[in-house]
Structure formats: C-alpha cells, structure tokens
Design a protein around this motif. Structure first.
Motif, short mmCIF file in Angstrom:
data_model
loop_
_atom_site.label_atom_id
_atom_site.label_comp_id
_atom_site.label_asym_id
_atom_site.label_seq_id
_atom_site.Cartn_x
_atom_site.Cartn_y
_atom_site.Cartn_z
N LEU A 165 0.82 -1.21 0.00
CA LEU A 165 0.00 0.00 0.00
C LEU A 165 0.86 1.27 0.00
CD1 LEU A 165 -2.70 -1.22 2.52
CD2 LEU A 165 -2.96 -0.98 0.05
N ILE A 166 1.97 1.24 0.72
CA ILE A 166 2.89 2.38 0.73
C ILE A 166 3.46 2.61 -0.66
CG2 ILE A 166 5.16 3.15 1.54
CD1 ILE A 166 4.43 1.94 4.28
N SER A 167 3.79 1.50 -1.35
CA SER A 167 4.30 1.62 -2.72
C SER A 167 3.26 2.27 -3.62
CB SER A 167 4.68 0.23 -3.25
OG SER A 167 5.12 0.31 -4.59
N GLU A 168 2.01 1.89 -3.45
CA GLU A 168 0.94 2.49 -4.26
C GLU A 168 0.79 3.98 -3.96
OE1 GLU A 168 -2.61 0.25 -3.65
OE2 GLU A 168 -1.84 -1.55 -4.65
N LEU A 169 0.91 4.35 -2.68
CA LEU A 169 0.82 5.76 -2.32
C LEU A 169 1.97 6.55 -2.93
CD1 LEU A 169 -0.22 5.44 1.44
CD2 LEU A 169 -1.65 6.27 -0.44
N ASP A 170 3.17 5.96 -2.90
CA ASP A 170 4.33 6.64 -3.47
C ASP A 170 4.19 6.83 -4.98
OD1 ASP A 170 5.55 6.85 -1.02
OD2 ASP A 170 6.82 5.07 -1.26
N GLN A 171 3.44 5.93 -5.62
CA GLN A 171 3.23 6.03 -7.07
C GLN A 171 2.10 7.00 -7.42
OE1 GLN A 171 2.72 2.03 -8.63
NE2 GLN A 171 4.43 1.28 -7.39
N GLY A 172 1.45 7.55 -6.39
CA GLY A 172 0.41 8.54 -6.63
C GLY A 172 -0.94 7.98 -7.01
N ARG A 173 -1.20 6.71 -6.65
CA ARG A 173 -2.50 6.13 -7.01
C ARG A 173 -3.65 6.75 -6.23
NH1 ARG A 173 -1.54 -0.38 -7.98
NH2 ARG A 173 0.33 -0.19 -9.28
N LEU A 174 -3.33 7.31 -5.07
CA LEU A 174 -4.31 8.06 -4.30
C LEU A 174 -3.69 9.40 -3.94
CD1 LEU A 174 -5.70 5.33 -1.87
CD2 LEU A 174 -6.93 6.39 -3.77
N ASN A 175 -4.50 10.43 -3.87
CA ASN A 175 -4.02 11.76 -3.53
C ASN A 175 -4.24 12.06 -2.06
OD1 ASN A 175 -3.26 12.47 -6.23
ND2 ASN A 175 -5.44 12.79 -6.69
N GLN A 176 -3.51 13.05 -1.56
CA GLN A 176 -3.67 13.46 -0.17
C GLN A 176 -5.12 13.85 0.09
OE1 GLN A 176 -0.86 16.57 0.54
NE2 GLN A 176 0.91 15.34 -0.02
N GLY A 177 -5.69 13.32 1.17
CA GLY A 177 -7.07 13.62 1.53
C GLY A 177 -8.09 12.67 0.95
N ASP A 178 -7.68 11.79 0.00
CA ASP A 178 -8.60 10.81 -0.57
C ASP A 178 -8.99 9.77 0.47
OD1 ASP A 178 -8.51 12.03 -3.01
OD2 ASP A 178 -7.29 10.50 -4.01
N ARG A 179 -10.20 9.22 0.31
CA ARG A 179 -10.62 8.14 1.20
C ARG A 179 -9.76 6.91 0.93
NH1 ARG A 179 -14.85 7.06 4.39
NH2 ARG A 179 -15.91 8.98 3.76
N PHE A 180 -9.30 6.27 2.00
CA PHE A 180 -8.44 5.09 1.89
C PHE A 180 -9.28 3.83 2.09
CE2 PHE A 180 -4.93 2.29 3.41
CZ PHE A 180 -4.08 2.46 2.33
N LEU A 203 0.05 1.95 9.14
CA LEU A 203 0.05 3.08 8.20
C LEU A 203 -0.20 4.40 8.93
CD1 LEU A 203 -1.88 1.51 5.19
CD2 LEU A 203 0.58 1.95 5.36
N GLN A 204 -1.04 4.35 9.95
CA GLN A 204 -1.30 5.56 10.72
C GLN A 204 -0.07 5.95 11.54
OE1 GLN A 204 -5.13 7.13 12.87
NE2 GLN A 204 -4.18 5.62 14.19
N THR A 205 0.62 4.96 12.11
CA THR A 205 1.83 5.22 12.88
C THR A 205 2.89 5.90 12.01
OG1 THR A 205 1.43 3.34 14.34
CG2 THR A 205 3.69 4.16 14.22
N GLU A 206 2.95 5.51 10.74
CA GLU A 206 3.94 6.08 9.82
C GLU A 206 3.42 7.33 9.11
OE1 GLU A 206 5.61 3.20 7.19
OE2 GLU A 206 6.31 1.92 8.83
N ASN A 207 2.28 7.85 9.60
CA ASN A 207 1.69 9.09 9.06
C ASN A 207 1.32 8.98 7.58
OD1 ASN A 207 1.86 10.56 11.48
ND2 ASN A 207 4.01 11.02 11.09
N ARG A 208 0.99 7.76 7.16
CA ARG A 208 0.54 7.57 5.78
C ARG A 208 -0.96 7.78 5.64
NH1 ARG A 208 4.24 7.13 1.60
NH2 ARG A 208 6.21 6.40 2.44
N VAL A 209 -1.70 7.47 6.68
CA VAL A 209 -3.14 7.66 6.65
C VAL A 209 -3.59 8.33 7.94
CG1 VAL A 209 -3.49 5.62 5.20
CG2 VAL A 209 -3.68 5.40 7.69
N THR A 210 -4.78 8.91 7.88
CA THR A 210 -5.42 9.51 9.05
C THR A 210 -6.76 8.83 9.26
OG1 THR A 210 -4.36 11.64 8.61
CG2 THR A 210 -6.28 11.65 10.07
#
Length: 245
Positions: free
Chosen positions: A13-28, A52-59
């Motif tokens: 999932l982190i790899s997908e986030l790094d590739q921009g598959r979801l934008n900041q603020g998008d529903r996860f 993911l929350q611990t690593e500040n990837r999601v809220t």
C-alpha cells in the motif's frame, strides 16, 4: 526473516501511495475492503491500518473512515530559505565561541561524555537590526579548536568546518524543522530588545549527519528568526509542472 503478513500488505500500500495512485485527503481502504482485497482477517486488516497511521501515511477519523494523510512522503522537494530584506546590508556578529557542557546537546550530537563540542552563538544583522539569533553546536572533531579564542574566525561556521576538516556541511544529509511561536523572554530581551516579549519567531532546529560515521553527528543548531525577514519556498518535482511563460 519473513515479514509478518500485515507488514507485507502495508509495504504494498505504501508503494501504491508513493506512485500517486491516491491523492492526499482521498478516502483510503476500509477494514472490510482490506479483508476482501488481501483475503486476511479483521485482526490483520486493523494491524495494517494501525501501522500506516503510525507512519503518518493515513489519518483515521472516528465515524468517517480512513483517509490518505496530507503530509508529503518520499517526494523530491526543494526548499529555499528566503531573505525578505535584500535591500539592506546584511552582516554577522559573533557573540561567543566556547566548549559546551549541555548533556541534551551532547545526546543530540551522539557524543560520549569525554567527546567535545563547540558552541557558537551569533546574530544575523540587517542594517543595525538583529533579525536572527543562532546557536550552532558543532562536533569538535571537525573544528580546529585552537581558533576558539578568535571569534571572528566563526563568522561563517560552515566555512570554518570546510577550512578545518575539508568537509562541506552543505553537501551532507540533514533534518530541519521549522516552527512558529514565542520563545524564552530572556532571549528576546537580550537580543531583540525593541520587540515585545510575546513576539512570534520562526524557530529552526537542524541536525546535520555524518553518513560515514553513524556513531555521531556533525551539528545540532537552533535559530530564532523574525518572521517578517524570512520565508520558506517549497518546490516539488512530483508530477508534471507547466513551464513558466
């Protein structure tokens, strides 16, 4: 050693986030969606979201769901420290140079009890006004300590390090935090006497690392800047940027 299942999923999932598959603020993904996609139990899905929350990837927001965090991660960003008063002459005043004894600073530099560090206190002036107070704590192994009795030799701390150790601090990795807030009233009175004690400053904390020496750091510095004289510009290489016309 094999990674736990929840960590393997988090890596995907982190790899997908790094590739921009979801934008900041998008529903996860929800817990149920993770269970379905990766064929795992509720316990594993919850562990993924917690990691993911611990690593500040999601809220995670109670009653609303999980969203992509608004912080930037693994993105190439250029930061420019802006001088907002270029029309005035700028100069540096060295207040003091001495060996330090603060155990907190020693810990930040990762120095043993018998290893020395040097404290350089300076003011940056624009015209006749102090606009920045800086305390540089430098690992003494990279400075010619015979120069300590000559404060004028430390007008540029990084030039001093280059001259003494052939090491260029500007080319070393570092971590820098910028915060806005009030500071110790005694500092305001001593160095910015024309300002009220509740003056807001930009507080800058910087650690410069030694990639070839993991046991210790080169520098731990703290700066206090008057906000009207300084700015911070951020430029990101993420995505396509239209050229300026």
């Amino acid at each position: 050693m094999t990674k736990p299942k929840y960590q393997e999923i988090a890596d995907v999932l982190i790899s997908e986030l790094d590739q921009g598959r979801l934008n900041q603020g998008d529903r996860f993904y929800s817990e149920a969606e993770l269970k379905s996609r990766f064929d795992v139990s509720s316990t594993t899905a919850v562990k993924v979201l917690n990691l993911l929350q611990t690593e500040n990837r999601v809220t995670r927001i109670k009653g609303r769901g999980t969203f992509v965090a608004k912080e930037s991660h693994r993105r190439v960003v250029y930061l420019t420290d802006l001088n907002m008063a270029k029309t005035e002459p700028e100069w540096t005043k060295v207040l003091s140079v001495a060996f330090g004894e603060d155990p907190v600073v020693r810990q930040n530099l990762r120095l043993a009890d018998k290893e020395a560090y040097v404290v350089i206190k300076r003011l940056r002036m624009i015209g006749d006004q102090a606009v920045q107070y800086t305390v540089n704590n430098i690992n003494a192994a990279y400075i010619n300590t015979d120069q300590i009795s000559h404060p004028e030799a430390f007008l540029s701390v990084y030039q001093r390090i280059r001259d003494d150790s052939r090491l260029d601090p500007y080319k070393l990795p570092y971590t820098q935090r910028n915060l806005a807030g009030t500071i110790d009233a005694a500092l305001v009175t001593a160095y910015f006497p024309e300002r009220p004690e509740q003056q807001t400053f930009i507080q800058q904390f910087r650690q410069t690392y030694l990639p070839f020496d993991a046991a210790s750091h080169l520098e731990y510095a703290i700066s206090y800047k008057l906000p009207e004289f300084w700015g911070l510009q951020t430029d990101s290489t993420y995505g396509f940027i239209e050229p300026e016309l």
